[in-house]
Design a protein around this motif. Structure first.
Motif, PDB file in Angstrom:
ATOM      1  N   ASN A 237      55.470   6.131 -19.026  1.00  0.00           N
ATOM      2  CA  ASN A 237      54.014   5.578 -19.539  1.00  0.00           C
ATOM      3  C   ASN A 237      53.579   4.129 -18.702  1.00  0.00           C
TER       4      ASN A 237
ATOM      5  N   GLU B 258      52.787   9.828 -19.517  1.00  0.00           N
ATOM      6  CA  GLU B 258      52.718  10.192 -21.075  1.00  0.00           C
ATOM      7  C   GLU B 258      51.327   9.892 -21.557  1.00  0.00           C
ATOM      8  N   ASN B 259      50.576   8.991 -21.130  1.00  0.00           N
ATOM      9  CA  ASN B 259      49.248   8.628 -21.683  1.00  0.00           C
ATOM     10  C   ASN B 259      47.986   8.571 -20.839  1.00  0.00           C
TER      11      ASN B 259
ATOM     12  N   ARG C  53      40.735   9.695 -23.133  1.00  0.00           N
ATOM     13  CA  ARG C  53      40.506   8.391 -23.716  1.00  0.00           C
ATOM     14  C   ARG C  53      40.986   6.897 -22.889  1.00  0.00           C
TER      15      ARG C  53
ATOM     16  N   HIS D 295      48.208  15.422 -17.553  1.00  0.00           N
ATOM     17  CA  HIS D 295      48.244  15.669 -19.209  1.00  0.00           C
ATOM     18  C   HIS D 295      47.263  14.860 -19.585  1.00  0.00           C
TER      19      HIS D 295
ATOM     20  N   TRP E 105      41.677  17.872 -25.111  1.00  0.00           N
ATOM     21  CA  TRP E 105      42.630  18.011 -26.205  1.00  0.00           C
ATOM     22  C   TRP E 105      41.569  17.406 -27.460  1.00  0.00           C
TER      23      TRP E 105
ATOM     24  N   GLU F  86      57.591  18.916 -22.927  1.00  0.00           N
ATOM     25  CA  GLU F  86      57.632  17.452 -23.855  1.00  0.00           C
ATOM     26  C   GLU F  86      58.934  17.426 -24.605  1.00  0.00           C
TER      27      GLU F  86
ATOM     28  N   TRP G 285      57.851   4.489 -32.249  1.00  0.00           N
ATOM     29  CA  TRP G 285      56.752   3.882 -33.159  1.00  0.00           C
ATOM     30  C   TRP G 285      56.002   4.478 -33.818  1.00  0.00           C
TER      31      TRP G 285
HETATM   32  O1  G3I Z   1      51.093   0.283 -27.611  1.00  0.00           O
HETATM   33  C1  G3I Z   1      50.824   0.066 -28.867  1.00  0.00           C
HETATM   34  C2  G3I Z   1      51.910  -0.818 -29.895  1.00  0.00           C
HETATM   35  O2  G3I Z   1      51.722  -2.204 -29.324  1.00  0.00           O
HETATM   36  C3  G3I Z   1      51.293  -0.537 -31.055  1.00  0.00           C
HETATM   37  O3  G3I Z   1      52.513  -1.327 -32.083  1.00  0.00           O
HETATM   38  C4  G3I Z   1      51.320   0.841 -31.752  1.00  0.00           C
HETATM   39  C5  G3I Z   1      50.887   0.984 -33.335  1.00  0.00           C
HETATM   40  O4  G3I Z   1      49.791   1.879 -33.258  1.00  0.00           O
HETATM   41  O5  G3I Z   1      50.394   1.441 -30.881  1.00  0.00           O
HETATM   42  C6  G3I Z   1      50.971   1.385 -29.447  1.00  0.00           C
HETATM   43  O6  G3I Z   1      50.321   2.432 -28.683  1.00  0.00           O
HETATM   44  C7  G3I Z   1      50.319   3.665 -29.023  1.00  0.00           C
HETATM   45  C8  G3I Z   1      50.857   4.490 -27.629  1.00  0.00           C
HETATM   46  O7  G3I Z   1      50.902   5.711 -27.937  1.00  0.00           O
HETATM   47  C9  G3I Z   1      52.177   3.640 -27.426  1.00  0.00           C
HETATM   48  O8  G3I Z   1      52.812   4.379 -26.391  1.00  0.00           O
HETATM   49  C10 G3I Z   1      48.963   4.177 -29.277  1.00  0.00           C
HETATM   50  O9  G3I Z   1      48.425   3.618 -30.404  1.00  0.00           O
HETATM   51  C11 G3I Z   1      49.052   5.824 -29.506  1.00  0.00           C
HETATM   52  O10 G3I Z   1      47.880   6.432 -29.622  1.00  0.00           O
HETATM   53  C12 G3I Z   1      49.818   6.414 -28.262  1.00  0.00           C
HETATM   54  O11 G3I Z   1      50.337   7.517 -28.679  1.00  0.00           O
HETATM   55  C13 G3I Z   1      50.660   8.706 -27.795  1.00  0.00           C
HETATM   56  C14 G3I Z   1      50.152  10.020 -28.386  1.00  0.00           C
HETATM   57  O12 G3I Z   1      50.448  11.019 -27.601  1.00  0.00           O
HETATM   58  C15 G3I Z   1      48.730  10.129 -28.581  1.00  0.00           C
HETATM   59  O13 G3I Z   1      47.921  10.076 -27.307  1.00  0.00           O
HETATM   60  C16 G3I Z   1      52.278   8.608 -27.420  1.00  0.00           C
HETATM   61  O14 G3I Z   1      52.667   7.562 -26.724  1.00  0.00           O
HETATM   62  C17 G3I Z   1      52.901   9.832 -26.729  1.00  0.00           C
HETATM   63  O15 G3I Z   1      53.788  10.072 -26.487  1.00  0.00           O
HETATM   64  C18 G3I Z   1      51.790  11.076 -27.508  1.00  0.00           C
HETATM   65  O16 G3I Z   1      52.128  12.233 -26.696  1.00  0.00           O
HETATM   66  C19 G3I Z   1      51.955  13.469 -27.189  1.00  0.00           C
HETATM   67  C20 G3I Z   1      51.464  14.304 -26.136  1.00  0.00           C
HETATM   68  O17 G3I Z   1      50.246  13.832 -25.465  1.00  0.00           O
HETATM   69  C21 G3I Z   1      50.902  15.872 -26.788  1.00  0.00           C
HETATM   70  N1  G3I Z   1      52.057  16.345 -27.414  1.00  0.00           N
HETATM   71  C22 G3I Z   1      52.486  15.652 -28.425  1.00  0.00           C
HETATM   72  C23 G3I Z   1      52.838  14.151 -28.027  1.00  0.00           C
HETATM   73  C24 G3I Z   1      53.481  13.180 -29.059  1.00  0.00           C
HETATM   74  O18 G3I Z   1      52.726  12.986 -29.926  1.00  0.00           O
END
Ligand code: G3I
Length: 403
Positions: A91, A112-113, A118, A151, A155, A315, A367
């Protein structure tokens, strides 16, 4: 999952409904308020028990050795010899675990992101790219001879999260929505793949095209505007943008058999019939509320291979609490993880096994609600001290035996 609903979610909804009943009864001065109080009391008690059972952190014995990985014969070393990829999602470029475990243990990474649509945009404005965070992750990998999976390009699942919210307005206001959507998709795919050309060699072109709610394709802005041909078109655009990149469709499955799986294979067969340039299928494999049936998984992998497509587990993670009733949960988790990996490693069509985080210190489970309250999650291959967990040795063995 079922237990979670029975103990926590269902009583919560019932308690809320009873509370509304209580308020209405009090306002209307009905005698039934006494019954409502009684029912409410019982529900709150059940809820408290549910919360106690599920939301109290537990500690499982760690019977495995908390020692550094052996100096020779690391996962990455054996994987390289076998033309296989052992990967992890990363990440942040400055995560110390990144430098510690890559390239020594992982010979592939997935941002990861930061390669998501976006997250690639400054101020989430379409067309306004800021590649700095992604570049930092990607460059470190490339400098160290590590493969990078991109990645993901298209989506549709959640507006404003999996694609920029602005897209909804642009398409709603467009004179010719399909043409406008095609133009924006093409520009995005072209810009991003060109930027990473030669550094990112494999892309999840379309992520999660299936619905989470029923046996149909996810009804997102892409499907609603272009029909299922949005999937085919995305792949064609991607091949044109970077002909040397491998192109994957990436999906999460609750089960590896059943109607939704049949729908997925219908989709793959249609893509192949239409000569769409697709190279492989990515299987996400998040084990959140249940583990998977491994025989069905083996058959699923073989079925994809029989279509002439590559496979990757893209994943993987499995929460330790799924193994909480086993005599040695960490060992049981390791056995499951290693067995899952072995099914992939044994099949020549399966070319990579990626875990969704470098170590137990960085997992999305910590989280995301509700599992962030159901600790520990510890779903990965290395513990928070970056020491190998029980699956490690077994995965090395499977890699050595890879045909
Ligand atoms: O960093 C903030 C944190 O400070 C806050 O407390 C928290 C509360 O909402 O948000 C945190 O940010 C989040 C971030 O992940 C943290 O790593 C974002 O809101 C959140 O949108 C983001 O989510 C990611 C998610 O995909 C959506 O893009 C996850 O990290 C990521 O692991 C997840 O990965 C997905 C794959 O892309 C597709 N397959 C499923 C997989 C798991 O959902």
């Amino acid at each position: 999952m079922l237990k979670y609903f029975l103990y926590a979610a269902v009583p919560a909804v019932l308690a809320l409904a009873t509370f509304v009943w209580l308020i209405v009864a009090l306002v209307r001065q009905c005698k039934s308020w006494r019954i409502a109080v009684g029912v409410f009391g019982v529900e709150i008690l059940l809820l408290a028990i549910g919360y106690f059972v599920y939301f109290t952190p537990v500690e499982y014995p760690r019977t495995y050795l908390d020692e550094p990985a052996p100096e020779t014969g690391s996962l990455a070393e054996i994987a390289r010899e076998k033309s296989f990829y052992i990967g992890a999602a990363v990440n942040m470029a400055d995560n110390p675990a990144y430098r510690k475990l890559v390239p020594s243990e992982y010979n592939s990474i997935t941002p990861e992101n930061y390669t998501k649509w976006r997250q690639l945009l400054a101020n989430e404005a379409i067309g306004n790219y800021d590649f700095s965070k992604a570049d930092a992750i990607v460059d470190y990998a490339v400098e160290n001879g590590v493969r990078v999976r991109g990645h993901t390009l298209i989506w549709g699942k959640f507006s404003g999260r999996t694609y920029p919210k602005e897209l909804d307005n642009l398409i709603a206001e467009a004179a010719d929505p399909p043409a406008e959507l095609r133009r924006i998709m093409q520009e995005h795919i072209q810009t991003v793949m060109t930027h990473f050309k030669g550094r990112i060699t494999v892309w999840d072109v379309v992520n999660e095209p299936l619905s989470m709610d029923g046996v149909y394709l996810d009804e997102n802005i892409f499907l609603n505007t272009l029909g299922r041909s949005y999937i085919a078109e995305s792949f064609r655009m991607a091949r044109e943008a970077d002909p040397s990149a491998q192109l994957f469709i990436n999906e999460q499955f609750g089960n590896y058999a059943g109607e939704l799986v049949e729908l997925f294979f219908d989709l793959l067969e249609w893509l192949l019939e239409e000569n769409v340039p697709i190279d492989g299928v990515g299987i996400q494999a998040h084990n959140i509320f249940k583990t998977h049936n491994l025989d069905e998984f083996r058959q699923f992998v073989q079925r994809v291979a029989d279509l002439g497509l590559l496979v990757e587990v893209t994943e993987f993670d499995a929460r330790i609490r799924l193994f909480g009733e086993e005599p040695d949960p960490y060992q049981a988790q390791g056995d499951y993880m290693a067995e899952y990996a072995r099914i992939c490693i044994e099949n020549p069509a399966c070319i990579g096994f990626t875990v969704w985080g470098l170590s137990d210190a960085s997992t999305w489970f910590d989280w995301v609600t509700p599992v962030n309250r159901m600790l520990p999650n510890d779903p990965l291959l290395f513990n928070v001290n970056l020491r190998p967990k029980p699956a490690y040795t077994k995965i090395r063995e499977s890699l050595r035996n890879r045909p």
